[in-house]
Scaffold this active site. Structure first.
Site, PDB file in Angstrom:
ATOM      1  N   SER A   1      -2.854  -9.204  -4.510  1.00  6.03           N
ATOM      2  CA  SER A   1      -2.956  -8.904  -3.087  1.00  6.03           C
ATOM      3  C   SER A   1      -2.919 -10.177  -2.225  1.00  6.03           C
ATOM      4  O   SER A   1      -2.011 -10.976  -2.397  1.00  6.03           O
ATOM      5  CB  SER A   1      -4.233  -8.097  -2.861  1.00  6.03           C
ATOM      6  OG  SER A   1      -4.035  -7.235  -1.787  1.00  6.03           O
TER       7      SER A   1
ATOM      8  N   TRP B   1       1.387   0.628   1.113  1.00  9.58           N
ATOM      9  CA  TRP B   1       1.047  -0.395   2.124  1.00  9.58           C
ATOM     10  C   TRP B   1       1.723  -1.730   1.780  1.00  9.58           C
ATOM     11  O   TRP B   1       2.163  -2.461   2.652  1.00  9.58           O
ATOM     12  CB  TRP B   1      -0.481  -0.531   2.148  1.00  9.58           C
ATOM     13  CG  TRP B   1      -1.052  -1.482   3.145  1.00  9.58           C
ATOM     14  CD1 TRP B   1      -1.779  -2.610   2.874  1.00  9.58           C
ATOM     15  CD2 TRP B   1      -1.002  -1.381   4.582  1.00  9.58           C
ATOM     16  NE1 TRP B   1      -2.171  -3.218   4.036  1.00  9.58           N
ATOM     17  CE2 TRP B   1      -1.715  -2.486   5.106  1.00  9.58           C
ATOM     18  CE3 TRP B   1      -0.435  -0.474   5.481  1.00  9.58           C
ATOM     19  CZ2 TRP B   1      -1.870  -2.713   6.473  1.00  9.58           C
ATOM     20  CZ3 TRP B   1      -0.583  -0.705   6.847  1.00  9.58           C
ATOM     21  CH2 TRP B   1      -1.284  -1.813   7.330  1.00  9.58           C
TER      22      TRP B   1
ATOM     23  N   LYS C   1      -0.288 -13.371  -2.648  1.00 11.14           N
ATOM     24  CA  LYS C   1       0.476 -14.143  -1.665  1.00 11.14           C
ATOM     25  C   LYS C   1       0.201 -15.628  -1.927  1.00 11.14           C
ATOM     26  O   LYS C   1       1.094 -16.472  -1.927  1.00 11.14           O
ATOM     27  CB  LYS C   1       0.036 -13.788  -0.235  1.00 11.14           C
ATOM     28  CG  LYS C   1       0.002 -12.285   0.105  1.00 11.14           C
ATOM     29  CD  LYS C   1      -0.424 -12.035   1.562  1.00 11.14           C
ATOM     30  CE  LYS C   1      -1.155 -10.713   1.825  1.00 11.14           C
ATOM     31  NZ  LYS C   1      -0.450  -9.483   1.660  1.00 11.14           N
TER      32      LYS C   1
ATOM     33  N   HIS D   1      -3.485   0.285  -5.659  1.00 12.88           N
ATOM     34  CA  HIS D   1      -3.613  -1.145  -5.388  1.00 12.88           C
ATOM     35  C   HIS D   1      -4.774  -1.690  -6.225  1.00 12.88           C
ATOM     36  O   HIS D   1      -5.946  -1.425  -5.928  1.00 12.88           O
ATOM     37  CB  HIS D   1      -3.911  -1.290  -3.893  1.00 12.88           C
ATOM     38  CG  HIS D   1      -3.919  -2.690  -3.391  1.00 12.88           C
ATOM     39  ND1 HIS D   1      -2.774  -3.449  -3.314  1.00 12.88           N
ATOM     40  CD2 HIS D   1      -4.927  -3.471  -2.935  1.00 12.88           C
ATOM     41  CE1 HIS D   1      -3.087  -4.636  -2.813  1.00 12.88           C
ATOM     42  NE2 HIS D   1      -4.378  -4.672  -2.578  1.00 12.88           N
TER      43      HIS D   1
HETATM   44  C1  GCU Z   1      -5.250  -5.779   3.193  1.00 15.07           C
HETATM   45  C2  GCU Z   1      -4.076  -6.520   3.747  1.00 15.07           C
HETATM   46  C3  GCU Z   1      -3.053  -6.876   2.659  1.00 15.07           C
HETATM   47  C4  GCU Z   1      -3.751  -7.562   1.518  1.00 15.07           C
HETATM   48  C5  GCU Z   1      -4.913  -6.722   1.046  1.00 15.07           C
HETATM   49  C6  GCU Z   1      -5.757  -7.376  -0.044  1.00 15.07           C
HETATM   50  O1  GCU Z   1      -4.854  -4.502   2.782  1.00 15.07           O
HETATM   51  O2  GCU Z   1      -3.509  -5.740   4.763  1.00 15.07           O
HETATM   52  O3  GCU Z   1      -2.062  -7.716   3.177  1.00 15.07           O
HETATM   53  O4  GCU Z   1      -2.845  -7.836   0.482  1.00 15.07           O
HETATM   54  O5  GCU Z   1      -5.797  -6.477   2.120  1.00 15.07           O
HETATM   55  O6  GCU Z   1      -5.831  -8.594  -0.133  1.00 15.07           O
HETATM   56  O7  GCU Z   1      -6.403  -6.612  -0.780  1.00 15.07           O
END
Ligand code: GCU
Length: 413
Positions: A251, A342, A255, A392
């Site tokens: 997540s 998402w 990144k 997720h």
């Molecule tokens: C939120 C956010 C995402 C991210 C996620 C996470 O949903 O919008 O961009 O990847 O958190 O880090 O769990």
């Protein structure tokens, strides 16, 4: 122009493939000045530097100086951890500058029967003690995001959350496969909130500076900075094979892993688990989370210049497949989850696909077909991809794939 609230009213994510705008995918093999990139030499001399520069100044932000480890200290260690299966070390890395001091702790498990172990390195969301039930793992005192189900109510970690994220790490599997695991609580490097007075940023401020400049580092770049310092430490640790460090993240931390792999070529391989917007997913698709939405919810993650592209993705001269291409020719794995719309699974897949021509320049195999593979049917080349069933998350299935692929890519097994 730099306000983060750029869409009026409520944000409604698009989950309809037929409503994805038409756009041209920027060609990783054509320079900004329209020069065709035909070989590795041109890629490395012309294209890679200009892409890296663009992402640095307009997406994640530049790190405004150098900061080396001042000292490190093994604060705890055992050669007989996890019922004799592993060696364990907890190492503080200490930094100071500008009258500020920062330290963060790396929890390291190494397989007992390997002299110099390859390791998976990744940040965790709620403290090192959440990745295992091992009672010897210290509980960080750093600021944490509240999460009542883990007993975190005053931004402080507690004993209640020991082992709660065991499933996401699969420590025993990793060790049994001959790999080590190194993990860091990400808020020790920079607390995950829109506040630039804490974490690593102030150590590199110029006189009187209060927050990073428009092209300077947000939190994601700060976290990648920490991963590179962990790498500096591994270069000093005889028990770790610094040439086989695989940087992993889920997540927002996925990144981070991608940006770490792009900026620090010492990482041997990169794994992006469900990294989504600002990670593996193509921004121009505007599917699920968008640039405006992420910059509004998390104004501290990217550099402020990135806000120029709020609801304006079409004017981005790059897209996230070129972030993945910056990792070439090193192995990269992009993973999605079926229910994680998402994060735009298809956008994550297409990024891996469109990065592949750069891998091909190096005679490495990328993703051969634009057709998405079936659920739970990984495609594992130097560029790898899978979409698994479920939400997720990071699962046992994910780790089984990462291990198989690392065996193949780093050990020719
Ligand atoms: C939120 C956010 C995402 C991210 C996620 C996470 O949903 O919008 O961009 O990847 O958190 O880090 O769990």
């Amino acid at each position: 122009q730099f306000s983060s609230a750029q869409f009026g009213g409520e944000f409604k994510p698009n989950y309809d493939e037929s409503k994805v705008p038409e756009f041209e995918v920027p060609n990783p093999l054509k320079s900004f000045r329209k020069r065709k990139i035909k070989n590795v030499r041109q890629w490395e001399k012309i294209r890679r530097p200009e892409l890296l520069d663009f992402f640095t100044h307009n997406v994640y932000g530049k790190i405004p100086g150098e900061l080396k480890i001042e000292s490190w200290e093994v604060v705890e260690q055992s050669n007989n951890a996890l019922n004799g299966k592993a060696r364990r070390k907890q190492v503080d890395l200490i930094f100071s500058k500008n009258g500020h001091r920062l330290f963060f702790n790396i929890l390291i498990y190494l397989p007992k029967n390997v002299e110099k172990a390859p390791v998976f390195l990744g940040y965790n969301f709620y403290g090192n003690h959440t990745v295992t039930n091992d009672v010897h793992v210290r509980i960080s005192e750093a600021w944490a995001r509240n999460n009542p189900s883990f007993g975190i109510i005053h931004n402080q970690l507690t004993e209640q959350s020991r082992g709660v994220r065991e499933n996401r790490w699969q420590l025993e599997k990793i060790l049994d496969a001959g790999y080590g695991l190194a993990t860091i609580f990400y808020c020790e490097v920079d607390p995950d909130k829109d506040d630039f007075s804490n974490g690593i940023h102030p150590l590199l401020y110029t006189d009187g500076q209060q927050r990073p400049a428009y092209n300077e580092w947000g939190a994601i770049a700060a976290w990648t900075w920490g991963l590179s310092r962990a790498m500096d430490y591994f270069e000093q640790d005889d028990e770790v094979d610094e040439n086989k460090v695989i940087v992993f993240g889920h997540s927002r931390l996925g990144k981070t892993a991608l940006w770490a792999g792009a900026t620090d070529q010492r990482f041997a391989a990169v794994i992006s688990n469900n990294s989504g917007c600002g990670g593996a997913a193509l921004s121009k698709r505007r599917f699920g989370e968008t640039v405006a939405r992420i910059n509004r919810s998390f104004p501290h993650w990217f550099c402020r210049n990135f806000m120029i592209f709020n609801q304006n993705e079409e004017s981005l001269p790059v897209d996230q497949h070129e972030l993945i291409a910056l990792i070439a020719p090193r192995p990269v794995y992009v993973a999605s989850a079926k229910e994680d719309l998402w994060a735009d699974p298809r956008g994550e897949f297409l990024s891996a696909y469109y990065a592949s021509p750069v891998y091909n320049l190096y005679e490495k195999e990328g993703i051969p077909s634009k057709e998405m593979p079936d659920v739970n049917q990984p495609v594992q080349n130097t560029v790898a991809y899978h979409i698994r069933t479920g939400k997720h998350d990071v699962t046992e299935f994910d780790w089984e794939q990462y291990i198989l692929w690392a065996d193949k890519e780093l050990f020719n097994k």
